[in-house]
Design a protein around this motif. Structure first.
Motif, PDB file in Angstrom:
ATOM      1  N   VAL A 103     -63.376  -2.454  37.686  1.00 23.16           N
ATOM      2  CA  VAL A 103     -64.746  -2.799  38.086  1.00 23.16           C
ATOM      3  C   VAL A 103     -65.375  -1.649  38.872  1.00 23.16           C
ATOM      4  CG1 VAL A 103     -66.119  -4.348  39.525  1.00 23.16           C
ATOM      5  CG2 VAL A 103     -64.345  -5.274  38.058  1.00 23.16           C
ATOM      6  N   ASP A 104     -64.623  -1.041  39.774  1.00 24.98           N
ATOM      7  CA  ASP A 104     -65.147   0.094  40.538  1.00 24.98           C
ATOM      8  C   ASP A 104     -65.520   1.251  39.620  1.00 24.98           C
ATOM      9  OD1 ASP A 104     -64.886  -1.288  42.895  1.00 24.98           O
ATOM     10  OD2 ASP A 104     -62.962  -0.372  43.437  1.00 24.98           O
ATOM     11  N   ALA A 105     -64.704   1.515  38.604  1.00 27.58           N
ATOM     12  CA  ALA A 105     -65.004   2.595  37.664  1.00 27.58           C
ATOM     13  C   ALA A 105     -66.264   2.283  36.867  1.00 27.58           C
ATOM     14  CB  ALA A 105     -63.820   2.807  36.732  1.00 27.58           C
ATOM     15  N   ALA A 106     -66.428   1.054  36.450  1.00 32.96           N
ATOM     16  CA  ALA A 106     -67.620   0.673  35.691  1.00 32.96           C
ATOM     17  C   ALA A 106     -68.874   0.788  36.550  1.00 32.96           C
ATOM     18  CB  ALA A 106     -67.470  -0.753  35.153  1.00 32.96           C
ATOM     19  N   LEU A 107     -68.775   0.385  37.807  1.00 33.44           N
ATOM     20  CA  LEU A 107     -69.924   0.501  38.703  1.00 33.44           C
ATOM     21  C   LEU A 107     -70.273   1.956  38.974  1.00 33.44           C
ATOM     22  CD1 LEU A 107     -69.180  -2.349  41.279  1.00 33.44           C
ATOM     23  CD2 LEU A 107     -70.943  -2.312  39.510  1.00 33.44           C
ATOM     24  N   ALA A 108     -69.265   2.797  39.148  1.00 39.81           N
ATOM     25  CA  ALA A 108     -69.510   4.221  39.379  1.00 39.81           C
ATOM     26  C   ALA A 108     -70.158   4.859  38.156  1.00 39.81           C
ATOM     27  CB  ALA A 108     -68.197   4.924  39.711  1.00 39.81           C
ATOM     28  N   ARG A 109     -69.714   4.466  36.965  1.00 41.62           N
ATOM     29  CA  ARG A 109     -70.297   4.993  35.731  1.00 41.62           C
ATOM     30  C   ARG A 109     -71.759   4.566  35.606  1.00 41.62           C
ATOM     31  NH1 ARG A 109     -67.385   2.457  31.529  1.00 41.62           N
ATOM     32  NH2 ARG A 109     -65.637   2.878  32.897  1.00 41.62           N
ATOM     33  N   ALA A 110     -72.044   3.332  35.928  1.00 42.25           N
ATOM     34  CA  ALA A 110     -73.423   2.837  35.858  1.00 42.25           C
ATOM     35  C   ALA A 110     -74.307   3.548  36.875  1.00 42.25           C
ATOM     36  CB  ALA A 110     -73.448   1.328  36.097  1.00 42.25           C
ATOM     37  N   GLU A 111     -73.791   3.779  38.061  1.00 43.26           N
ATOM     38  CA  GLU A 111     -74.561   4.488  39.096  1.00 43.26           C
ATOM     39  C   GLU A 111     -74.819   5.931  38.679  1.00 43.26           C
ATOM     40  OE1 GLU A 111     -76.725   5.124  42.487  1.00 43.26           O
ATOM     41  OE2 GLU A 111     -75.960   3.220  41.709  1.00 43.26           O
ATOM     42  N   ALA A 112     -73.832   6.592  38.096  1.00 41.26           N
ATOM     43  CA  ALA A 112     -74.009   7.974  37.644  1.00 41.26           C
ATOM     44  C   ALA A 112     -75.053   8.045  36.532  1.00 41.26           C
ATOM     45  CB  ALA A 112     -72.685   8.545  37.156  1.00 41.26           C
ATOM     46  N   THR A 113     -75.042   7.080  35.643  1.00 40.83           N
ATOM     47  CA  THR A 113     -76.035   7.046  34.560  1.00 40.83           C
ATOM     48  C   THR A 113     -77.427   6.828  35.127  1.00 40.83           C
ATOM     49  OG1 THR A 113     -74.378   6.129  33.061  1.00 40.83           O
ATOM     50  CG2 THR A 113     -76.680   5.872  32.420  1.00 40.83           C
ATOM     51  N   ARG A 114     -77.535   5.954  36.102  1.00 40.30           N
ATOM     52  CA  ARG A 114     -78.834   5.679  36.698  1.00 40.30           C
ATOM     53  C   ARG A 114     -79.376   6.914  37.412  1.00 40.30           C
ATOM     54  NH1 ARG A 114     -79.619   1.404  41.427  1.00 40.30           N
ATOM     55  NH2 ARG A 114     -79.293   3.305  42.591  1.00 40.30           N
ATOM     56  N   GLN A 115     -78.521   7.641  38.117  1.00 38.87           N
ATOM     57  CA  GLN A 115     -78.955   8.844  38.803  1.00 38.87           C
ATOM     58  C   GLN A 115     -79.320   9.936  37.815  1.00 38.87           C
ATOM     59  OE1 GLN A 115     -75.958   9.855  41.666  1.00 38.87           O
ATOM     60  NE2 GLN A 115     -76.567   8.246  43.087  1.00 38.87           N
ATOM     61  N   ALA A 116     -78.602  10.039  36.705  1.00 40.99           N
ATOM     62  CA  ALA A 116     -78.917  11.038  35.684  1.00 40.99           C
ATOM     63  C   ALA A 116     -80.267  10.726  35.041  1.00 40.99           C
ATOM     64  CB  ALA A 116     -77.821  11.051  34.622  1.00 40.99           C
ATOM     65  N   ASP A 117     -80.584   9.467  34.868  1.00 32.00           N
ATOM     66  CA  ASP A 117     -81.877   9.081  34.292  1.00 32.00           C
ATOM     67  C   ASP A 117     -83.027   9.438  35.243  1.00 32.00           C
ATOM     68  OD1 ASP A 117     -80.705   8.183  32.006  1.00 32.00           O
ATOM     69  OD2 ASP A 117     -80.746   6.046  32.589  1.00 32.00           O
ATOM     70  N   ARG A 118     -82.776   9.342  36.533  1.00 32.90           N
ATOM     71  CA  ARG A 118     -83.819   9.698  37.519  1.00 32.90           C
ATOM     72  C   ARG A 118     -84.148  11.185  37.490  1.00 32.90           C
ATOM     73  NH1 ARG A 118     -82.341   6.691  43.151  1.00 32.90           N
ATOM     74  NH2 ARG A 118     -82.745   4.577  42.472  1.00 32.90           N
ATOM     75  N   ARG A 119     -83.127  12.015  37.274  1.00 31.22           N
ATOM     76  CA  ARG A 119     -83.317  13.461  37.275  1.00 31.22           C
ATOM     77  C   ARG A 119     -84.096  13.936  36.051  1.00 31.22           C
ATOM     78  NH1 ARG A 119     -77.507  15.085  37.749  1.00 31.22           N
ATOM     79  NH2 ARG A 119     -76.900  13.289  38.941  1.00 31.22           N
TER      80      ARG A 119
END
Length: 57
Positions: A40-56
Motif C-alpha cells: 500500500v505504501d508503494a502504491a501511494l508513493a507511486r500515485a504521489e509521484a505521478t501527481r507531482q509529475a503531472d503538475r510539472r
C-alpha cells in the motif's frame, strides 16, 4: 406465520453481515501485515509521484 416470513430475510442478512465483519476483523494483522502495508505504501508513493509529475508538465 406471516411474521416469521417477514422477519426471516432481515435476520438472515444480519447474521451474514455479522459473520462478514467478524471475518474481516480476524483477517487484519497477522504475519502478512507488514507485506500488505509495504504494498500500500508503494502504491501511494507511486500515485504521489505521478501527481507531482503531472503538475510539472
Amino acid at each position: 406465520m406471516d411474521y416469521v416470513s417477514a422477519l426471516l430475510p432481515p435476520v438472515v442478512m444480519a447474521a451474514f453481515f455479522t459473520a462478514l465483519v467478524v471475518t474481516i476483523v480476524k483477517s487484519q494483522g497477522g504475519p502478512n501485515k507488514a507485506k500488505e502495508d509495504a504494498i500500500v505504501d508503494a502504491a501511494l508513493a507511486r500515485a504521489e509521484a505521478t501527481r507531482q509529475a503531472d503538475r510539472r508538465d
